[in-house]
Structure formats: C-alpha cells, structure tokens
Design a protein around this motif. Structure first.
Motif, PDB file in Angstrom:
ATOM      1  N   GLU A  80      48.216  25.769   1.555  1.00 24.93           N
ATOM      2  CA  GLU A  80      47.064  25.205   0.857  1.00 24.93           C
ATOM      3  C   GLU A  80      45.830  25.321   1.730  1.00 24.93           C
ATOM      4  OE1 GLU A  80      45.498  20.926  -0.958  1.00 24.93           O
ATOM      5  OE2 GLU A  80      47.627  21.307  -0.641  1.00 24.93           O
ATOM      6  N   ALA A  81      44.759  25.880   1.180  1.00 20.84           N
ATOM      7  CA  ALA A  81      43.486  25.997   1.888  1.00 20.84           C
ATOM      8  C   ALA A  81      42.572  24.868   1.432  1.00 20.84           C
ATOM      9  CB  ALA A  81      42.841  27.350   1.603  1.00 20.84           C
ATOM     10  N   ASN A  82      42.236  23.938   2.350  1.00 18.72           N
ATOM     11  CA  ASN A  82      41.365  22.803   2.048  1.00 18.72           C
ATOM     12  C   ASN A  82      39.943  23.138   2.468  1.00 18.72           C
ATOM     13  OD1 ASN A  82      43.434  21.001   1.082  1.00 18.72           O
ATOM     14  ND2 ASN A  82      44.133  20.857   3.199  1.00 18.72           N
ATOM     15  N   LEU A  83      39.079  23.382   1.501  1.00 18.92           N
ATOM     16  CA  LEU A  83      37.691  23.753   1.778  1.00 18.92           C
ATOM     17  C   LEU A  83      36.825  22.503   1.877  1.00 18.92           C
ATOM     18  CD1 LEU A  83      37.309  26.790  -0.670  1.00 18.92           C
ATOM     19  CD2 LEU A  83      37.847  26.829   1.767  1.00 18.92           C
ATOM     20  N   GLN A  84      35.887  22.502   2.825  1.00 19.55           N
ATOM     21  CA  GLN A  84      34.958  21.397   3.012  1.00 19.55           C
ATOM     22  C   GLN A  84      33.590  21.680   2.384  1.00 19.55           C
ATOM     23  OE1 GLN A  84      36.144  18.592   4.359  1.00 19.55           O
ATOM     24  NE2 GLN A  84      38.098  19.684   4.551  1.00 19.55           N
ATOM     25  N   GLY A  85      33.447  22.823   1.766  1.00 22.02           N
ATOM     26  CA  GLY A  85      32.193  23.176   1.117  1.00 22.02           C
ATOM     27  C   GLY A  85      32.283  24.564   0.524  1.00 22.02           C
ATOM     28  N   LEU A  86      31.236  24.950  -0.213  1.00 23.44           N
ATOM     29  CA  LEU A  86      31.238  26.255  -0.876  1.00 23.44           C
ATOM     30  C   LEU A  86      30.692  27.359   0.005  1.00 23.44           C
ATOM     31  CD1 LEU A  86      30.053  25.152  -4.433  1.00 23.44           C
ATOM     32  CD2 LEU A  86      32.359  25.757  -3.708  1.00 23.44           C
ATOM     33  N   THR A  87      30.141  27.011   1.186  1.00 26.98           N
ATOM     34  CA  THR A  87      29.637  27.993   2.140  1.00 26.98           C
ATOM     35  C   THR A  87      30.159  27.649   3.519  1.00 26.98           C
ATOM     36  OG1 THR A  87      27.620  26.811   2.765  1.00 26.98           O
ATOM     37  CG2 THR A  87      27.519  28.172   0.768  1.00 26.98           C
ATOM     38  N   LEU A  88      29.856  28.532   4.484  1.00 28.02           N
ATOM     39  CA  LEU A  88      30.273  28.303   5.866  1.00 28.02           C
ATOM     40  C   LEU A  88      29.117  27.823   6.736  1.00 28.02           C
ATOM     41  CD1 LEU A  88      32.630  31.378   6.372  1.00 28.02           C
ATOM     42  CD2 LEU A  88      33.205  29.065   5.641  1.00 28.02           C
ATOM     43  N   TYR A  89      27.996  27.452   6.113  1.00 32.71           N
ATOM     44  CA  TYR A  89      26.867  26.898   6.861  1.00 32.71           C
ATOM     45  C   TYR A  89      27.141  25.440   7.204  1.00 32.71           C
ATOM     46  CZ  TYR A  89      24.324  31.063   5.361  1.00 32.71           C
ATOM     47  OH  TYR A  89      23.936  32.353   5.156  1.00 32.71           O
ATOM     48  N   ASP A  90      26.390  24.907   8.187  1.00 31.65           N
ATOM     49  CA  ASP A  90      26.531  23.510   8.591  1.00 31.65           C
ATOM     50  C   ASP A  90      25.820  22.619   7.579  1.00 31.65           C
ATOM     51  OD1 ASP A  90      27.966  24.181  10.842  1.00 31.65           O
ATOM     52  OD2 ASP A  90      26.174  24.420  12.083  1.00 31.65           O
ATOM     53  N   THR A  91      26.530  22.242   6.561  1.00 30.60           N
ATOM     54  CA  THR A  91      25.985  21.371   5.533  1.00 30.60           C
ATOM     55  C   THR A  91      26.921  20.196   5.333  1.00 30.60           C
ATOM     56  OG1 THR A  91      27.101  22.663   3.812  1.00 30.60           O
ATOM     57  CG2 THR A  91      24.819  23.282   4.353  1.00 30.60           C
ATOM     58  N   ALA A  92      26.447  19.210   4.581  1.00 33.73           N
ATOM     59  CA  ALA A  92      27.283  18.044   4.300  1.00 33.73           C
ATOM     60  C   ALA A  92      28.478  18.453   3.461  1.00 33.73           C
ATOM     61  CB  ALA A  92      26.461  16.992   3.567  1.00 33.73           C
ATOM     62  N   PRO A  93      29.670  17.926   3.775  1.00 33.30           N
ATOM     63  CA  PRO A  93      30.856  18.272   2.991  1.00 33.30           C
ATOM     64  C   PRO A  93      30.701  17.890   1.529  1.00 33.30           C
ATOM     65  CG  PRO A  93      31.452  17.141   5.019  1.00 33.30           C
ATOM     66  CD  PRO A  93      29.964  17.013   4.871  1.00 33.30           C
ATOM     67  N   CYS A  94      31.223  18.706   0.656  1.00 40.54           N
ATOM     68  CA  CYS A  94      31.221  18.396  -0.769  1.00 40.54           C
ATOM     69  C   CYS A  94      32.577  18.763  -1.337  1.00 40.54           C
ATOM     70  CB  CYS A  94      30.111  19.149  -1.501  1.00 40.54           C
ATOM     71  SG  CYS A  94      30.259  20.946  -1.417  1.00 40.54           S
ATOM     72  N   PRO A  95      33.039  18.015  -2.325  1.00 42.04           N
ATOM     73  CA  PRO A  95      34.378  18.294  -2.878  1.00 42.04           C
ATOM     74  C   PRO A  95      34.412  19.610  -3.630  1.00 42.04           C
ATOM     75  CG  PRO A  95      33.239  16.628  -4.175  1.00 42.04           C
ATOM     76  CD  PRO A  95      32.384  16.866  -2.965  1.00 42.04           C
ATOM     77  N   VAL A  96      35.443  20.402  -3.371  1.00 40.03           N
ATOM     78  CA  VAL A  96      35.656  21.662  -4.068  1.00 40.03           C
ATOM     79  C   VAL A  96      37.123  21.769  -4.414  1.00 40.03           C
ATOM     80  CG1 VAL A  96      33.737  22.850  -2.931  1.00 40.03           C
ATOM     81  CG2 VAL A  96      36.019  22.893  -1.893  1.00 40.03           C
ATOM     82  N   ASN A  97      37.419  22.694  -5.289  1.00 33.62           N
ATOM     83  CA  ASN A  97      38.819  22.921  -5.671  1.00 33.62           C
ATOM     84  C   ASN A  97      39.554  23.619  -4.536  1.00 33.62           C
ATOM     85  OD1 ASN A  97      38.490  21.798  -8.239  1.00 33.62           O
ATOM     86  ND2 ASN A  97      37.755  23.752  -9.084  1.00 33.62           N
ATOM     87  N   ASN A  98      40.725  23.100  -4.194  1.00 34.22           N
ATOM     88  CA  ASN A  98      41.535  23.711  -3.154  1.00 34.22           C
ATOM     89  C   ASN A  98      42.361  24.849  -3.729  1.00 34.22           C
ATOM     90  OD1 ASN A  98      40.654  21.942  -1.160  1.00 34.22           O
ATOM     91  ND2 ASN A  98      42.169  20.399  -1.766  1.00 34.22           N
TER      92      ASN A  98
END
Length: 266
Positions: A238-256
């Motif tokens: 399972e890949a748990n993503l912390q955002g839709l990009t790889l930039y240093d931004t605030a985490p946002c919920p996305v589909n794993n």
C-alpha cells in the motif's frame, strides 16, 4: 493457471531451482577447467577459482535474496494463521531472525572464498548451516503446533524427516572436518583443491564433502515443502500519499494505492 502461478508458490520454486543451478553450473565449470576433482569436491571449492567463482558468487547472492523473501513470506503466513497464539508468535519471530541471519551467512560464503579469507568464509558457513538448521527446526516445531488445525500431519512428518537428515549430515560433517583440520594431515589443507586416495586424511575428506553436499540438499528439500503452503497466500503493498505533489506543502488527504506486491501476471 499453472501450479507455480497460484499465490506465491513461485518463490520457493525459484529458490530451489536457482540454488540447484548455482551448484550444478559452478561444479560443471570447475570440473571442465580441471580446477577441482570430479568426485565430491567441497561446494566452496567449485567457487574458488575464476571464472567459476564469479558465477558461484553472483548466483548465490541471488539465492540469498530469494531465500530472504521466502522466509519473510513464511513469517507473514504463520503470523496471519495464528494471530492470537503467543507461543507460536514468539517462535515465528525467532524463526524469522534465524532465517535472515542464515541468508546473510550465505551471502558471505558467496563473496569470500575460503582460499583468500578463510575466517570470513567459515563464519558465513556457520551462519548459513548452523542458524539455517535451527531455522528448519523452529519451522518444524511450528508445523507440529499448527497440525491438524492448519494443515495435515504429513507436512510435519516430512519436515521432521528432513530436519533429521540435516542433523545427521551436520554431525558427520562437523566430526570429520574437526578430525581432518586438527590432525597431522599437513598445513595446506585449506588451500588444497585436488585429493588423491593415497593422501593422508583422504577418507575424512570424502566423508566431510559428502556430508556437506547432503546437508545442502536437505535445505533445498525443506524449502520444497513450502510450495504447497505458498499457493494459499498473496501479499499486497500500500502506497500512502501525503499529497498530490512532491513539493513541501501541507499534507492533504488523497486516495491510497493498493496493489499486489507481486502481480499474478508473472
């Protein structure tokens, strides 16, 4: 669907086939180039001189990786089948540690030839054969404790017979090798690749090498017993993503993303 496509049964199958191929190819190469005697050389002797030592080392490193993967999958399977059994969980963890250290020893044996770094080679052999034997013993105990609830009694008896085979081979190898290396049979035994029937210690040498080959194939046969068990398991990653990009931004919920660890299409 072929039998090796069911679950993860291709893992122990690949381990057995690749290990046998590593022994056979390095043996044939060493015999063809007259680097060792054709009758029962040490397994390590077939991977001591170039070019067979390159083949031996590379193939055994792959064997170590396949063995590590097989041991981990077996650990996860036993844990999933016995989530509430504390004794089995403890034994299972002990088996995992023993198995991983045995894989490390196999890699050391593959990369440090006995004629160049004898101490490192022997240390790797102790890890491989010593802790590997204990791993087999622990897995046999687990098989006993899980039958007949999880699998049939015949699985336990087959593994027990293989462990006894391994123990007899190990005892013969340790006894005869101790007598050979501690006796007055010359100072070049470690470097010696060719033996004649007239040489001192020849009988002990032959018993030791026969026991070493026997013990190695007992390991191979033990992993053969995993094939049917591994047809009943698959792993997912399972890949748990912390955002839709790889930039240093605030985490946002996305589909794993959930996929099989190894695709069935393989």
């Amino acid at each position: 669907m072929w039998w090796f496509q069911q679950g993860l049964s291709f893992l122990p199958s690949a381990l057995v086939i690749w290990t046998a191929a590593a022994f056979i190819f390095s043996y044939i190469t060493a015999i063809t180039l007259h680097h060792v005697d054709p009758v029962l050389p040490y397994i390590s002797d077939t991977g001591t001189v170039a070019p067979e030592k390159c083949l031996f080392g590379a193939m055994l490193n792959v064997t170590a990786v396949l063995c590590l993967a097989t041991i981990y999958v077996r650990y996860k399977q036993v844990h999933a089948l016995n989530p509430e059994e504390n004794r089995i969980i403890r034994l299972n963890k002990a088996g995992l540690v023993l198995g991983l250290l045995s894989c490390l020893g196999l890699s050391i044996v593959a990369n440090f030839q006995k004629t160049t770094l004898f101490l490192a080679h022997v240390s790797g052999a102790v890890l491989t054969f010593g802790l590997g034997s204990l791993y087999m013993f622990v897995q046999t105990i687990l098989s006993y404790q899980m039958q007949p609830r999880v699998h049939g009694k015949q699985v336990f008896w087959i593994r027990l017979l293989v462990v006894i085979w391994c123990a007899v081979s190990a005892f013969s190898m340790l006894t005869c090798s101790s007598l050979l290396y501690n006796g007055s049979f010359g100072t070049d035994i470690v470097q010696k690749l060719h033996w004649n029937p007239e040489d001192k210690g020849y009988v002990l040498h032959m018993i030791t090498t026969a026991a070493e080959w026997s013990m190695s194939f007992s390991f191979v046969c033990f992993f053969l017993t995993y094939i049917r068990d591994f047809q009943k398991i698959s792993l997912r990653v399972e890949a748990n993503l912390q955002g839709l990009t790889l930039y240093d931004t605030a985490p946002c919920p996305v589909n794993n993303e959930r996929t099989r660890l190894l695709s069935r299409d393989l």
